[in-house]
Design a protein around this motif. Structure first.
Motif, PDB file in Angstrom:
ATOM      1  N   LEU A  70      -7.236  -3.682 101.522  1.00 17.60           N
ATOM      2  CA  LEU A  70      -6.170  -3.690  99.959  1.00 17.60           C
ATOM      3  C   LEU A  70      -6.354  -2.758  99.705  1.00 17.60           C
ATOM      4  CD1 LEU A  70      -6.281  -5.297  97.226  1.00 17.60           C
ATOM      5  CD2 LEU A  70      -8.171  -4.010  96.315  1.00 17.60           C
ATOM      6  N   SER A  71      -7.066  -1.538 100.370  1.00 14.73           N
ATOM      7  CA  SER A  71      -5.374  -0.008 100.183  1.00 14.73           C
ATOM      8  C   SER A  71      -5.282  -0.024 100.717  1.00 14.73           C
ATOM      9  CB  SER A  71      -6.804   0.720 100.935  1.00 14.73           C
ATOM     10  OG  SER A  71      -6.225   2.390 101.272  1.00 14.73           O
ATOM     11  N   PRO A  72      -3.790   0.295 100.950  1.00 15.05           N
ATOM     12  CA  PRO A  72      -2.655   0.712 101.510  1.00 15.05           C
ATOM     13  C   PRO A  72      -2.684   1.619 102.781  1.00 15.05           C
ATOM     14  CG  PRO A  72      -1.892   1.554  99.798  1.00 15.05           C
ATOM     15  CD  PRO A  72      -2.886   0.786  99.463  1.00 15.05           C
ATOM     16  N   VAL A  98     -14.263  10.991  97.550  1.00 12.79           N
ATOM     17  CA  VAL A  98     -14.796   9.771  97.572  1.00 12.79           C
ATOM     18  C   VAL A  98     -12.945   8.674  97.386  1.00 12.79           C
ATOM     19  CG1 VAL A  98     -16.010   7.984  95.561  1.00 12.79           C
ATOM     20  CG2 VAL A  98     -16.745  10.686  95.920  1.00 12.79           C
ATOM     21  N   ARG A  99     -12.621   8.881  98.581  1.00 11.06           N
ATOM     22  CA  ARG A  99     -11.518   8.385  99.142  1.00 11.06           C
ATOM     23  C   ARG A  99     -11.688   7.694  99.926  1.00 11.06           C
ATOM     24  NH1 ARG A  99      -6.376  11.414  97.248  1.00 11.06           N
ATOM     25  NH2 ARG A  99      -5.451  10.470  95.619  1.00 11.06           N
ATOM     26  N   VAL A 100     -11.054   6.308 100.544  1.00 10.37           N
ATOM     27  CA  VAL A 100     -10.750   5.824 101.781  1.00 10.37           C
ATOM     28  C   VAL A 100      -8.920   6.069 101.523  1.00 10.37           C
ATOM     29  CG1 VAL A 100     -13.493   4.323 101.692  1.00 10.37           C
ATOM     30  CG2 VAL A 100     -10.295   3.519 100.152  1.00 10.37           C
ATOM     31  N   PRO A 101      -8.773   5.875 103.294  1.00  9.31           N
ATOM     32  CA  PRO A 101     -10.110   5.725 104.928  1.00  9.31           C
ATOM     33  C   PRO A 101     -10.460   7.360 105.053  1.00  9.31           C
ATOM     34  CG  PRO A 101      -7.524   5.993 105.441  1.00  9.31           C
ATOM     35  CD  PRO A 101      -7.584   6.038 103.628  1.00  9.31           C
ATOM     36  N   VAL A 152     -11.201  12.450 107.238  1.00 11.54           N
ATOM     37  CA  VAL A 152      -9.833  12.131 105.746  1.00 11.54           C
ATOM     38  C   VAL A 152      -9.520  12.138 105.729  1.00 11.54           C
ATOM     39  CG1 VAL A 152     -12.442  12.729 104.649  1.00 11.54           C
ATOM     40  CG2 VAL A 152     -10.985  14.270 104.551  1.00 11.54           C
ATOM     41  N   ASP A 153      -8.700  11.625 104.706  1.00 13.31           N
ATOM     42  CA  ASP A 153      -7.053  11.511 104.331  1.00 13.31           C
ATOM     43  C   ASP A 153      -6.504  10.673 105.897  1.00 13.31           C
ATOM     44  OD1 ASP A 153      -4.935  12.795 101.997  1.00 13.31           O
ATOM     45  OD2 ASP A 153      -4.249  11.861 104.020  1.00 13.31           O
ATOM     46  N   SER A 154      -5.291   9.737 105.188  1.00 11.79           N
ATOM     47  CA  SER A 154      -4.595   8.898 106.200  1.00 11.79           C
ATOM     48  C   SER A 154      -3.963   8.971 107.021  1.00 11.79           C
ATOM     49  CB  SER A 154      -4.037   7.112 105.568  1.00 11.79           C
ATOM     50  OG  SER A 154      -2.813   7.327 104.984  1.00 11.79           O
ATOM     51  N   ASN A 155      -3.034  10.604 106.576  1.00 15.74           N
ATOM     52  CA  ASN A 155      -1.502  10.857 106.933  1.00 15.74           C
ATOM     53  C   ASN A 155      -2.756  11.477 107.961  1.00 15.74           C
ATOM     54  OD1 ASN A 155       0.119  10.944 105.963  1.00 15.74           O
ATOM     55  ND2 ASN A 155      -0.783  11.916 104.038  1.00 15.74           N
ATOM     56  N   GLY A 213       7.529   5.396 102.079  1.00 15.64           N
ATOM     57  CA  GLY A 213       7.043   4.402 101.886  1.00 15.64           C
ATOM     58  C   GLY A 213       5.205   5.192 101.437  1.00 15.64           C
ATOM     59  N   HIS A 214       4.938   5.996 101.951  1.00 14.64           N
ATOM     60  CA  HIS A 214       3.208   6.440 101.476  1.00 14.64           C
ATOM     61  C   HIS A 214       3.510   6.897 100.062  1.00 14.64           C
ATOM     62  CE1 HIS A 214      -0.070   9.741 101.568  1.00 14.64           C
ATOM     63  NE2 HIS A 214       0.262   8.718 102.238  1.00 14.64           N
ATOM     64  N   GLY A 215       4.530   7.603  99.870  1.00 13.01           N
ATOM     65  CA  GLY A 215       5.139   7.134  98.280  1.00 13.01           C
ATOM     66  C   GLY A 215       4.369   6.760  96.922  1.00 13.01           C
ATOM     67  N   SER A 225      -1.378   0.774  89.030  1.00 15.07           N
ATOM     68  CA  SER A 225      -2.796   0.208  89.032  1.00 15.07           C
ATOM     69  C   SER A 225      -4.054   0.091  88.605  1.00 15.07           C
ATOM     70  CB  SER A 225      -3.296  -0.889  90.426  1.00 15.07           C
ATOM     71  OG  SER A 225      -4.366  -0.781  90.342  1.00 15.07           O
ATOM     72  N   TYR A 226      -4.062   1.861  88.805  1.00 19.64           N
ATOM     73  CA  TYR A 226      -5.273   2.694  88.374  1.00 19.64           C
ATOM     74  C   TYR A 226      -4.853   2.723  86.535  1.00 19.64           C
ATOM     75  CZ  TYR A 226      -7.605   4.065  92.596  1.00 19.64           C
ATOM     76  OH  TYR A 226      -7.967   3.489  93.820  1.00 19.64           O
ATOM     77  N   GLU A 227      -3.426   3.040  86.328  1.00 17.63           N
ATOM     78  CA  GLU A 227      -3.196   3.117  84.942  1.00 17.63           C
ATOM     79  C   GLU A 227      -3.551   1.373  84.135  1.00 17.63           C
ATOM     80  OE1 GLU A 227      -2.444   5.616  83.318  1.00 17.63           O
ATOM     81  OE2 GLU A 227      -2.527   6.873  84.788  1.00 17.63           O
TER      82      GLU A 227
HETATM   83  N1  LIG Z   1      -3.314  10.478 100.860  1.00 19.03           N
HETATM   84  C1  LIG Z   1      -4.642  10.283 100.353  1.00 19.03           C
HETATM   85  C2  LIG Z   1      -5.293   8.277  99.179  1.00 19.03           C
HETATM   86  C3  LIG Z   1      -6.105   8.103  99.450  1.00 19.03           C
HETATM   87  C4  LIG Z   1      -6.335   7.276  98.095  1.00 19.03           C
HETATM   88  O1  LIG Z   1      -5.717   7.218  97.038  1.00 19.03           O
HETATM   89  N2  LIG Z   1      -6.879   5.688  98.111  1.00 19.03           N
HETATM   90  C5  LIG Z   1      -7.194   5.667  97.564  1.00 19.03           C
HETATM   91  C6  LIG Z   1      -7.857   4.274  97.459  1.00 19.03           C
HETATM   92  S1  LIG Z   1      -6.338   3.109  98.110  1.00 19.03           S
HETATM   93  C7  LIG Z   1      -8.984   5.703  96.677  1.00 19.03           C
HETATM   94  O2  LIG Z   1      -9.708   6.552  97.150  1.00 19.03           O
HETATM   95  N3  LIG Z   1      -9.277   6.060  95.650  1.00 19.03           N
HETATM   96  C8  LIG Z   1     -10.584   6.443  94.845  1.00 19.03           C
HETATM   97  C9  LIG Z   1      -9.732   7.515  93.739  1.00 19.03           C
HETATM   98  O3  LIG Z   1      -8.665   7.873  94.660  1.00 19.03           O
HETATM   99  O4  LIG Z   1     -11.186   7.850  93.017  1.00 19.03           O
HETATM  100  C10 LIG Z   1      -4.037   8.831 102.122  1.00 19.03           C
HETATM  101  O5  LIG Z   1      -3.274   8.791 102.537  1.00 19.03           O
HETATM  102  O6  LIG Z   1      -5.556   8.722 102.797  1.00 19.03           O
END
Ligand SMILES: N[C@@H](CCC(=O)N[C@@H](CS)C(=O)NCC(=O)O)C(=O)O
Length: 205
Positions: free
Chosen positions: A8-10, A47-50, A61-64, A98-100, A109-111
């Motif tokens: 679900l996370s892009p 606390v982020r994915v991926p 950590v971080d898709s980049n 695209g990443h932006g 979505s969070y807002e």
């Molecule tokens: N710059 C990061 C962004 C990762 C990101 O924001 N992932 C979201 C999921 S879509 C997340 O973990 N959100 C939780 C948060 O930021 O609190 C990447 O490219 O991996």
């Protein structure tokens, strides 16, 4: 290798697509930042994915940063990202747009979904949404100019554009109502027929 996060996370999905395009074996651990905070915190302090856990236990950590490693390891011919020069800059430019779009779609979505209703500020939601649409317009224009966003084959630019488009269609369907980005939607359909894209579509439940 273990990929942490749900498609679900892009950011997770684009990482999964690159893993599949490069035919790198991995297992996916579908943790969600909303429901599995403590478990994700043990892997990524922010606390982020991926995240990607390498076979030796090292954690990226971080898709980049993850995709940078995957390309270094699995794309010696530089098919997804040209090695240098103007071609590399052009692919990185579209990939960054695209990443932006992904970042601003997630922010929108969070807002809209993570605040009590009375604390949603429409002015800011509209600002963020306009950043999403600005990016989608640019990607659509590039998609309309040829078969691929850059050059004569699929690159990281197309991966990010399609994932950004598909995520926006899920998270903010009102922004893609009435098909405002037809060339990008067509690119998404065409890539969607490839296993790397089809197999990473988010399936709830
Ligand atoms: N710059 C990061 C962004 C990762 C990101 O924001 N992932 C979201 C999921 S879509 C997340 O973990 N959100 C939780 C948060 O930021 O609190 C990447 O490219 O991996």
């Amino acid at each position: 290798m273990q990929l942490i996060g749900r498609n679900l996370s892009p950011f997770v999905r684009r990482t999964a697509i690159v893993l599949k395009l490069l035919e790198l074996p991995y297992e996916q651990v579908g943790l969600s930042t909303a429901d599995d905070t403590a478990e994700i915190a043990k892997i990524n302090p922010v606390v982020r994915v991926p995240s990607l856990i390498l076979d030796g236990g090292e954690i990226l950590v971080d898709s980049n940063a993850i995709i940078d490693h995957l390309l270094e390891m699995g794309d010696p011919g530089h098919a997804l990202l040209p090695a240098s020069g103007a071609a590399r800059r052009a692919v990185l430019r579209f990939a960054a747009i695209g990443h932006g779009v992904m970042e601003k779609s997630v922010a929108s979505s969070y807002e809209r979904n993570r605040r009590p209703k009375e604390k949603i500020f429409d002015g800011w939601v509209n600002q963020v949404d306009s950043q999403v649409t600005g990016g989608l317009v640019a990607l659509n224009d590039a998609a309309a100019a040829g078969d691929w966003l850059y050059g004569d084959h699929l690159t990281l630019a197309d991966v990010n554009a399609v994932v950004a488009h598909d995520f926006t269609a899920i998270s903010a369907p009102y922004l893609v109502k009435d098909n405002p980005y037809p060339a990008l939607a067509a690119l998404s359909r065409r890539c969607g027929a490839l296993p790397a894209f089809a197999d990473t579509v988010f399936k709830p439940g």
